[in-house]
Write a protein that holds these residues in place. Sequence first.
Motif, PDB file in Angstrom:
ATOM      1  N   PHE A  87       0.674  -1.663  -0.202  1.00 47.92           N
ATOM      2  CA  PHE A  87      -0.142   0.211  -0.170  1.00 47.92           C
ATOM      3  C   PHE A  87       0.721   1.518   0.263  1.00 47.92           C
ATOM      4  CE2 PHE A  87      -3.352  -3.047   1.237  1.00 47.92           C
ATOM      5  CZ  PHE A  87      -4.365  -2.524   1.281  1.00 47.92           C
ATOM      6  N   ASN A  88       0.838   2.046  -1.046  1.00 46.34           N
ATOM      7  CA  ASN A  88       0.836   3.342  -1.070  1.00 46.34           C
ATOM      8  C   ASN A  88       0.153   4.557  -0.325  1.00 46.34           C
ATOM      9  OD1 ASN A  88       3.483   1.997  -1.518  1.00 46.34           O
ATOM     10  ND2 ASN A  88       3.879   3.708  -3.934  1.00 46.34           N
ATOM     11  N   LEU A  89       0.097   5.592   0.216  1.00 45.29           N
ATOM     12  CA  LEU A  89      -0.709   6.687   1.021  1.00 45.29           C
ATOM     13  C   LEU A  89       0.684   7.750   0.478  1.00 45.29           C
ATOM     14  CD1 LEU A  89      -3.060   7.488   2.289  1.00 45.29           C
ATOM     15  CD2 LEU A  89      -1.391   7.269   4.673  1.00 45.29           C
ATOM     16  N   TYR A  90      -0.651   8.837  -0.450  1.00 44.66           N
ATOM     17  CA  TYR A  90       0.343   9.889  -0.768  1.00 44.66           C
ATOM     18  C   TYR A  90      -0.616  10.563  -0.160  1.00 44.66           C
ATOM     19  CZ  TYR A  90       1.894   6.827  -4.422  1.00 44.66           C
ATOM     20  OH  TYR A  90       2.238   5.644  -5.586  1.00 44.66           O
ATOM     21  N   HIS A  91       0.622  12.268   0.082  1.00 49.74           N
ATOM     22  CA  HIS A  91      -0.426  13.749   0.688  1.00 49.74           C
ATOM     23  C   HIS A  91       0.220  15.131  -0.226  1.00 49.74           C
ATOM     24  CE1 HIS A  91      -1.781  11.357   4.033  1.00 49.74           C
ATOM     25  NE2 HIS A  91      -0.848  10.607   4.635  1.00 49.74           N
ATOM     26  N   TYR A  92      -0.870  15.045  -0.767  1.00 51.74           N
ATOM     27  CA  TYR A  92      -0.656  16.281  -1.566  1.00 51.74           C
ATOM     28  C   TYR A  92       0.963  16.140  -2.278  1.00 51.74           C
ATOM     29  CZ  TYR A  92      -2.658  18.215   2.442  1.00 51.74           C
ATOM     30  OH  TYR A  92      -3.340  18.382   4.479  1.00 51.74           O
ATOM     31  N   THR A  93       0.536  14.444  -2.767  1.00 48.15           N
ATOM     32  CA  THR A  93       1.631  14.699  -4.408  1.00 48.15           C
ATOM     33  C   THR A  93       0.990  14.322  -5.177  1.00 48.15           C
ATOM     34  OG1 THR A  93       2.388  12.307  -3.620  1.00 48.15           O
ATOM     35  CG2 THR A  93       3.456  14.332  -2.648  1.00 48.15           C
ATOM     36  N   THR A  94      -0.329  14.288  -4.835  1.00 49.05           N
ATOM     37  CA  THR A  94      -0.932  13.600  -6.579  1.00 49.05           C
ATOM     38  C   THR A  94      -2.787  14.086  -6.575  1.00 49.05           C
ATOM     39  OG1 THR A  94      -2.667  12.213  -5.020  1.00 49.05           O
ATOM     40  CG2 THR A  94      -0.566  11.290  -5.916  1.00 49.05           C
ATOM     41  N   PRO A  95      -2.914  14.398  -7.781  1.00 49.63           N
ATOM     42  CA  PRO A  95      -4.573  15.545  -7.700  1.00 49.63           C
ATOM     43  C   PRO A  95      -5.170  15.114  -6.706  1.00 49.63           C
ATOM     44  CG  PRO A  95      -3.832  14.026  -9.843  1.00 49.63           C
ATOM     45  CD  PRO A  95      -2.872  13.653  -8.780  1.00 49.63           C
ATOM     46  N   SER A  96      -5.282  14.277  -5.591  1.00 50.33           N
ATOM     47  CA  SER A  96      -5.966  14.215  -4.654  1.00 50.33           C
ATOM     48  C   SER A  96      -5.118  14.441  -3.797  1.00 50.33           C
ATOM     49  CB  SER A  96      -7.000  12.859  -4.763  1.00 50.33           C
ATOM     50  OG  SER A  96      -7.202  12.776  -3.312  1.00 50.33           O
ATOM     51  N   PRO A  97      -6.159  15.208  -2.518  1.00 51.66           N
ATOM     52  CA  PRO A  97      -5.005  15.737  -1.332  1.00 51.66           C
ATOM     53  C   PRO A  97      -4.243  14.698  -0.453  1.00 51.66           C
ATOM     54  CG  PRO A  97      -6.176  17.459  -1.831  1.00 51.66           C
ATOM     55  CD  PRO A  97      -6.926  16.578  -2.201  1.00 51.66           C
ATOM     56  N   HIS A  98      -4.801  13.358  -0.818  1.00 51.39           N
ATOM     57  CA  HIS A  98      -4.464  12.045   0.009  1.00 51.39           C
ATOM     58  C   HIS A  98      -5.911  10.946  -0.625  1.00 51.39           C
ATOM     59  CE1 HIS A  98      -4.378  15.134   3.618  1.00 51.39           C
ATOM     60  NE2 HIS A  98      -5.545  15.163   3.549  1.00 51.39           N
ATOM     61  N   LEU A  99      -4.903  10.129  -1.011  1.00 48.81           N
ATOM     62  CA  LEU A  99      -4.866   9.442  -2.199  1.00 48.81           C
ATOM     63  C   LEU A  99      -4.193   7.739  -1.576  1.00 48.81           C
ATOM     64  CD1 LEU A  99      -6.175   9.213  -4.750  1.00 48.81           C
ATOM     65  CD2 LEU A  99      -3.766   8.915  -5.751  1.00 48.81           C
ATOM     66  N   LEU A 100      -4.753   6.647  -0.967  1.00 49.06           N
ATOM     67  CA  LEU A 100      -4.377   5.303  -0.914  1.00 49.06           C
ATOM     68  C   LEU A 100      -4.434   4.861  -2.438  1.00 49.06           C
ATOM     69  CD1 LEU A 100      -3.291   3.979   1.771  1.00 49.06           C
ATOM     70  CD2 LEU A 100      -5.629   2.648   1.638  1.00 49.06           C
ATOM     71  N   VAL A 101      -3.078   3.684  -2.351  1.00 48.00           N
ATOM     72  CA  VAL A 101      -2.801   3.605  -3.445  1.00 48.00           C
ATOM     73  C   VAL A 101      -2.663   1.800  -2.877  1.00 48.00           C
ATOM     74  CG1 VAL A 101      -2.732   2.608  -5.731  1.00 48.00           C
ATOM     75  CG2 VAL A 101      -2.411   5.072  -5.129  1.00 48.00           C
ATOM     76  N   GLY A 102      -3.196   0.676  -3.082  1.00 47.16           N
ATOM     77  CA  GLY A 102      -2.915  -0.540  -2.912  1.00 47.16           C
ATOM     78  C   GLY A 102      -4.029  -2.005  -3.234  1.00 47.16           C
ATOM     79  N   PRO A 103      -3.443  -3.098  -2.741  1.00 51.12           N
ATOM     80  CA  PRO A 103      -4.365  -4.054  -3.466  1.00 51.12           C
ATOM     81  C   PRO A 103      -5.994  -3.502  -3.220  1.00 51.12           C
ATOM     82  CG  PRO A 103      -2.973  -4.866  -2.009  1.00 51.12           C
ATOM     83  CD  PRO A 103      -2.945  -3.442  -2.003  1.00 51.12           C
ATOM     84  N   ALA A 104      -6.591  -2.947  -2.474  1.00 55.57           N
ATOM     85  CA  ALA A 104      -7.624  -2.252  -2.593  1.00 55.57           C
ATOM     86  C   ALA A 104      -8.708  -1.111  -3.139  1.00 55.57           C
ATOM     87  CB  ALA A 104      -8.026  -1.836  -1.114  1.00 55.57           C
ATOM     88  N   GLY A 105      -7.334  -1.452  -3.967  1.00 58.84           N
ATOM     89  CA  GLY A 105      -7.454   0.090  -5.780  1.00 58.84           C
ATOM     90  C   GLY A 105      -7.389   0.818  -5.022  1.00 58.84           C
ATOM     91  N   VAL A 106      -7.698   2.118  -5.730  1.00 59.57           N
ATOM     92  CA  VAL A 106      -7.632   3.508  -5.419  1.00 59.57           C
ATOM     93  C   VAL A 106      -8.337   4.580  -4.831  1.00 59.57           C
ATOM     94  CG1 VAL A 106      -6.698   5.053  -6.401  1.00 59.57           C
ATOM     95  CG2 VAL A 106      -6.057   2.747  -7.433  1.00 59.57           C
TER      96      VAL A 106
END
Length: 232
Positions: A87-106
Motif C-alpha cells: 500500500f502507498n499513501l500519498y499526501h499532497y503529491t497527487t491530484p487528490s490531497p490524500h490518496l491511498l493506492v494498494g490491493p484494495a484499489g485507488v
Amino acid sequence: MKIIKNTRLIERNGKFGKWISMAAIAVLGLGMYISIQKPELFAYSIVSLLIGFTLTQVGMYLGNRYGRSPRPDEQLDAGLKGLPGDFNLYHYTTPSPHLLVGPAGVWVLLPYHQGGSVAYKNNRWRLSGGGFFQGYMRIFGQESIGRPDVEAEGEIREVKKFLAKHMDDGEIPDIRAALIFTNAAAEVSAGGAPLPALKLKQLKDFIRQRAKERPLGALTLERLKTEFAEPA
C-alpha cells in the motif's frame, strides 16, 4: 505501508496560515479602531472589516489543513498504520490531497475533523451538535462539512484525468472515495449515502476488507505506483 508526502508544501502552507491569521487580527483591529475613534471614516472601517473577515477565512482554511495538530495527513497515517507494504499513501503529491493506492484499489480519502453527529438524510449531509465553539464556527462556514459528495466527485475526476493522460495504453481502474471523520467524538450515521463515511478507527479494517473483496492486480498496482511517483 509506504507514505509519500509533500512536506515542503505542508510546512509552507502552515506558515502562510499563521501569517494570514495574524494579518487578519491586525486588519480587524484597525477596522474596529477606525469605527470607534474615527467615525467620519466609517467607510474605511467597513472595508477593513471585510478584508479582515476574508483573511480570517483563508487563515482558518489553511490552519485546519496544514496547521492543526495533529494534521489530517498525520491522522490518516496513524489510522492506516500496519497496512502491508504493497500500500502507498500519498499526501499532497497527487491530484487528490490524500490518496491511498494498494490491493484494495485507488481511494480518495477526505478527512473531516468535525465532532458531533453526522447524518445523511434526504440526499443531504447534515452536521449537528459538536458544542458551542463548533456551532459558532459553523456560522462562518468553517465547521460545516458542505457537500462532500460533490468534493469527492471533483477529486475523483482529477485523478481520472491524470491517469488518462499518463495511462493512455492501459485501462484506468475504478477510483473510489471515502469520508473519514478523525474526531473521536464524531457519531456517523450515513446509511444509504453515495459513498462510505466512517470514523478513523474503522478505516484500516475497511480497507483490508475491500482488498479481500476487490483486489487490484499486481501489474496494475505497480503501474499506478509508477505513475504516481511523479508529482501531479
